[in-house]
Design an enzyme around this catalytic site. Sequence first.
Site, PDB file in Angstrom:
ATOM      1  N   PRO A  72       0.816  -1.220   0.000  1.00 52.46           N
ATOM      2  CA  PRO A  72       0.000   0.000   0.000  1.00 52.46           C
ATOM      3  C   PRO A  72       0.848   1.266   0.000  1.00 52.46           C
ATOM      4  O   PRO A  72       0.327   2.355  -0.271  1.00 52.46           O
ATOM      5  CB  PRO A  72      -0.826  -0.115   1.294  1.00 52.46           C
ATOM      6  N   GLU A 117       2.592  -7.644   8.487  1.00 54.91           N
ATOM      7  CA  GLU A 117       2.636  -6.181   8.581  1.00 54.91           C
ATOM      8  C   GLU A 117       3.557  -5.576   7.526  1.00 54.91           C
ATOM      9  O   GLU A 117       3.573  -4.379   7.320  1.00 54.91           O
ATOM     10  CB  GLU A 117       3.116  -5.748   9.971  1.00 54.91           C
ATOM     11  N   ARG A 137      -3.618  -9.362 -20.946  1.00 49.41           N
ATOM     12  CA  ARG A 137      -4.679  -9.105 -21.926  1.00 49.41           C
ATOM     13  C   ARG A 137      -4.231  -8.121 -23.012  1.00 49.41           C
ATOM     14  O   ARG A 137      -4.852  -8.050 -24.068  1.00 49.41           O
ATOM     15  CB  ARG A 137      -5.981  -8.663 -21.260  1.00 49.41           C
ATOM     16  N   ASP A 169     -10.650   0.255 -24.818  1.00 41.77           N
ATOM     17  CA  ASP A 169     -10.744   0.249 -23.357  1.00 41.77           C
ATOM     18  C   ASP A 169     -10.878   1.660 -22.806  1.00 41.77           C
ATOM     19  O   ASP A 169     -10.372   2.616 -23.390  1.00 41.77           O
ATOM     20  CB  ASP A 169      -9.442  -0.302 -22.743  1.00 41.77           C
TER      21      ASP A 169
HETATM   22  N1  ADE Z   1      -0.736  -5.153  -0.254  1.00 43.53           N
HETATM   23  C1  ADE Z   1      -1.469  -4.679   0.764  1.00 43.53           C
HETATM   24  N2  ADE Z   1      -2.202  -3.639   0.389  1.00 43.53           N
HETATM   25  C2  ADE Z   1      -1.934  -3.427  -0.932  1.00 43.53           C
HETATM   26  C3  ADE Z   1      -2.368  -2.479  -1.892  1.00 43.53           C
HETATM   27  N3  ADE Z   1      -3.237  -1.511  -1.596  1.00 43.53           N
HETATM   28  N4  ADE Z   1      -1.882  -2.558  -3.143  1.00 43.53           N
HETATM   29  C4  ADE Z   1      -0.981  -3.506  -3.451  1.00 43.53           C
HETATM   30  N5  ADE Z   1      -0.530  -4.419  -2.586  1.00 43.53           N
HETATM   31  C5  ADE Z   1      -0.998  -4.387  -1.337  1.00 43.53           C
END
Ligand code: ADE
Length: 262
Positions: free
Chosen positions: A96, A123, A161, A176
């Site tokens: 994230p 974590e 794809r 697309d």
């Molecule tokens: N792993 C945990 N959260 C994630 C996210 N938002 N994007 C990619 N991988 C992740």
Amino acid sequence: MRFDVITLFPELFAPFLVSGVTRRAYESGLVEVKLWNPRDFAEGNYRRVDDRPFGGGPGMVMLAEPLALCLERIRADRLAASPGGAVSVPTVLFSPTGGALNHAAVEAWSASAGAVLICGRYEGIDQRFINAFVDHEISLGDFVLSGGEIAAMVLLDAVVRLQPGVLNDEGSHQFDSFNPALDGLLDCPHYTRPERWRGQTVPDILLSGNHAHIERWRRDQRLALTQRVRPELVTKARAQGLLGAGDEAFLTDLVENPDQDA
Ligand code: ADE
């Protein structure tokens, strides 16, 4: 093109690789995917892959060493598979805290030789492994998944794809949403049989056989939808000179008569 995926849950990928329109690409070897479990590179009877964070706090952190040994095995395997060939592909961590994935990045990966995809769990991953080995961190968006596996599948699906011949109708991805080669706008709505479904009909124009009118209608639908939900994409298309006089006339009309049906 070859992707190596480092994951504690390789079984999650099995149904993904044998389903849908991308299946043939994997089965034919057009896109090779190899799955690697860092647990196979962990030491001791328990084959430990995580430990508590230094400094305290909740959760567990993935150990650097099993990941490093796994990555080094992948590099050796790539070298053995193509002696003298390109072994050094980028290493991607799904997290994230990474940069957001978008169409431009997917296109770039699609034109590449592949990558090593690392799926984090718990974590996070010991930062020293990231410092030593990770080239790119990719996020799917501003939310937290329980692991990077789904994110890796998202990247693979979007990349595969775009490979020539993967979609049944060659080139159908040209239309697309987000395609900058077109105009970067969102896609228009689509309809199929029956003509009447639960009281809803198909827009008359799509049944008219007048292709010029249908094209204009589709374009207007795309403009109206994009202006409503992602106005910044309309602004970008305008700045790039991708909107014509007909588009501008439609958008002006939309501002003046916002309730009209496009
Ligand atoms: N792993 C945990 N959260 C994630 C996210 N938002 N994007 C990619 N991988 C992740």
